[in-house]
Design a protein around this motif. Structure first.
Motif, mmCIF file in Angstrom:
data_model
loop_
_atom_site.group_PDB
_atom_site.id
_atom_site.type_symbol
_atom_site.label_atom_id
_atom_site.label_comp_id
_atom_site.label_asym_id
_atom_site.label_seq_id
_atom_site.Cartn_x
_atom_site.Cartn_y
_atom_site.Cartn_z
ATOM 1 N N ASN A 257 4.023 -8.525 -1.486
ATOM 2 C CA ASN A 257 3.982 -7.689 -0.706
ATOM 3 C C ASN A 257 4.414 -6.457 -1.465
ATOM 4 O O ASN A 257 5.257 -6.354 -2.180
ATOM 5 C CB ASN A 257 5.075 -7.616 0.601
ATOM 6 C CG ASN A 257 4.507 -8.838 1.394
ATOM 7 O OD1 ASN A 257 3.516 -9.117 1.648
ATOM 8 N ND2 ASN A 257 5.663 -9.575 2.163
ATOM 9 N N GLY A 258 3.524 -5.234 -1.073
ATOM 10 C CA GLY A 258 4.023 -3.902 -1.800
ATOM 11 C C GLY A 258 3.684 -3.824 -3.421
ATOM 12 O O GLY A 258 3.821 -2.924 -4.129
ATOM 13 N N ALA A 259 2.673 -4.804 -3.938
ATOM 14 C CA ALA A 259 2.170 -4.800 -5.290
ATOM 15 C C ALA A 259 1.293 -3.661 -5.368
ATOM 16 O O ALA A 259 1.316 -3.209 -6.331
ATOM 17 C CB ALA A 259 1.481 -6.225 -5.502
ATOM 18 N N GLY A 260 0.503 -3.142 -4.390
ATOM 19 C CA GLY A 260 -0.254 -2.209 -4.675
ATOM 20 C C GLY A 260 -1.884 -2.555 -4.194
ATOM 21 O O GLY A 260 -2.642 -1.753 -4.531
ATOM 22 N N ILE B 242 2.739 4.033 -7.781
ATOM 23 C CA ILE B 242 2.485 2.959 -6.892
ATOM 24 C C ILE B 242 1.375 2.158 -7.586
ATOM 25 O O ILE B 242 1.354 0.622 -7.916
ATOM 26 C CB ILE B 242 1.647 3.396 -5.543
ATOM 27 C CG1 ILE B 242 2.862 4.063 -4.910
ATOM 28 C CG2 ILE B 242 0.984 2.028 -4.859
ATOM 29 C CD1 ILE B 242 2.404 4.501 -3.371
ATOM 30 N N THR C 66 6.296 8.857 -6.782
ATOM 31 C CA THR C 66 6.644 7.357 -6.865
ATOM 32 C C THR C 66 5.255 6.937 -7.178
ATOM 33 O O THR C 66 4.403 6.782 -6.934
ATOM 34 C CB THR C 66 7.183 6.782 -5.696
ATOM 35 O OG1 THR C 66 8.258 7.443 -5.264
ATOM 36 C CG2 THR C 66 7.440 5.271 -5.968
ATOM 37 N N SER D 213 -3.525 -2.703 -1.341
ATOM 38 C CA SER D 213 -4.159 -2.058 -0.473
ATOM 39 C C SER D 213 -4.627 -0.697 -1.174
ATOM 40 O O SER D 213 -5.540 0.001 -0.986
ATOM 41 C CB SER D 213 -3.303 -1.785 0.805
ATOM 42 O OG SER D 213 -3.055 -2.954 1.670
ATOM 43 N N THR D 214 -3.542 -0.057 -1.760
ATOM 44 C CA THR D 214 -3.626 1.192 -2.602
ATOM 45 C C THR D 214 -4.788 1.062 -3.407
ATOM 46 O O THR D 214 -5.597 1.843 -3.366
ATOM 47 C CB THR D 214 -2.303 1.413 -3.255
ATOM 48 O OG1 THR D 214 -1.414 1.638 -2.289
ATOM 49 C CG2 THR D 214 -2.479 2.776 -4.022
ATOM 50 N N ALA E 9 3.988 -5.134 -8.838
ATOM 51 C CA ALA E 9 4.571 -3.442 -9.082
ATOM 52 C C ALA E 9 3.382 -2.612 -9.764
ATOM 53 O O ALA E 9 3.999 -1.877 -10.891
ATOM 54 C CB ALA E 9 5.864 -3.662 -10.028
#
Ligand SMILES: Nc1ncnc2c1ncn2[C@@H]1O[C@H](COP(=O)(O)OP(=O)(O)O)[C@@H](O)[C@H]1O
Ligand SMILES: [Mg+2]
Length: 265
Positions: free
Chosen positions: A44-47, A24, A22, A49-50, A220
């Motif tokens: 949230n979840g946009a990336g 990220i 997937t 922290s990654t 995203a």
């Protein structure tokens, strides 16, 4: 290839990160100049922290990430730790550990394998603890500190590391507004006195805009906007990417983002 002082602190070219097939981060380009404060925002979840983990060398991206001109893949772990320090979103706190020992962990890259910390390492730790108003906390167990005190200790460990690039993942989410301002003012002051470069993520958009030179809006796994807080914190961009109904008003240090309840259709 070696680094140079003229190179940006952070240079990302087509950074792609996938986990279990997937995607990220789907090709992120970004530069952060030495001494600059750049804050990454996004739902949230946009990336976010990654992205910070990749810049900190915690995820493999050997060629896409350059720190001060050097590809991160060319830095050994100990050398990397002298360049970049991370305060994670929820740092793992070793049970029973005292403040002094925790901050001393920041000196690990300077302690020889199987060696002990030197007097110089301890001097650095004491200096940092004093500077962050933690002088009376040396023997306290981390678990007994308040949220604001603990956040200062996390920052102290990163500073004790002696890195000039600081990665802060939501450094103030656990804090009330008074302590949020205290921590961010402290970071900004250290940035000026110690020539630090700051790459942060933050959820509070008004506060994010007040402290950042530039902001990056991530959605995203892609950069959808980058620029000054005024350029990024617009009703249109926030409505589109957060699905939020907000009013952006002009503040003294940048735009202020006020959530407003959506009108009934
Ligand atoms: N180790 C992982 N395994 C699977 N998915 C992950 C992992 N880490 C992050 N993700 C996914 O990647 C996306 C981005 O996560 P993250 O970088 O934490 O976002 P943010 O910090 O912007 O909230 C999320 O959809 C998350 O579920
Ligand atoms: Mg995050």
């Amino acid at each position: 290839m070696t680094g140079s002082s003229a190179a940006p602190a952070v240079d990302l070219r087509d950074l792609r990160i996938s986990v279990d097939g997937t995607s990220i981060l789907a090709g992120v380009d970004l530069t952060v100049a030495t001494g600059e404060w750049v804050t990454v925002i996004g739902p949230n979840g946009a990336g976010k922290s990654t992205l910070l983990r990749a810049v900190g060398g915690l995820l493999p991206a050997p060629d896409a990430v350059r720190l001060f001109g050097t590809p991160i893949g060319g830095l050994r772990r100990r050398d990397r730790a002298r360049v970049v320090a991370t305060v994670a979103q929820s740092p793992v706190v070793p049970p029973g550990m005292a403040v002094l020992d925790y901050v001393l962990l920041g000196r690990t890259p300077y302690i020889p394998p199987l060696g002990r910390e030197s007097a110089a390492d301890l001097a650095v730790v004491h200096e940092v603890l004093d500077r962050l108003d933690l002088a009376g906390f040396h023997a306290r167990e981390l678990a007994t500190l308040s949220g604001g005190e603990r956040q200062r200790v996390f920052l102290a460990r990163a500073l004790a590391q002696g890195a000039t690039l600081l990665l802060l993942d939501e450094p103030t989410s656990a804090l009330d507004i008074g302590h949020q301002q205290e921590v961010l003012e402290l970071v900004d002051q250290l940035r000026r006195t110690h020539g630090l470069t700051v790459l942060a993520t933050m959820h509070d958009l008004s506060i994010a805009g007040e402290y950042a030179d530039r902001m990056v809006l991530l959605a995203a796994g892609r950069v959808v906007a980058v620029g000054t807080p005024r350029e990024v914190l617009t009703d249109r961009l926030l409505a589109e990417h957060y699905r939020a109904s907000v009013r952006v008003v002009d503040g003294e240090h940048g735009p202020l983002v006020v959530p407003v309840r959506p009108r009934r259709q």
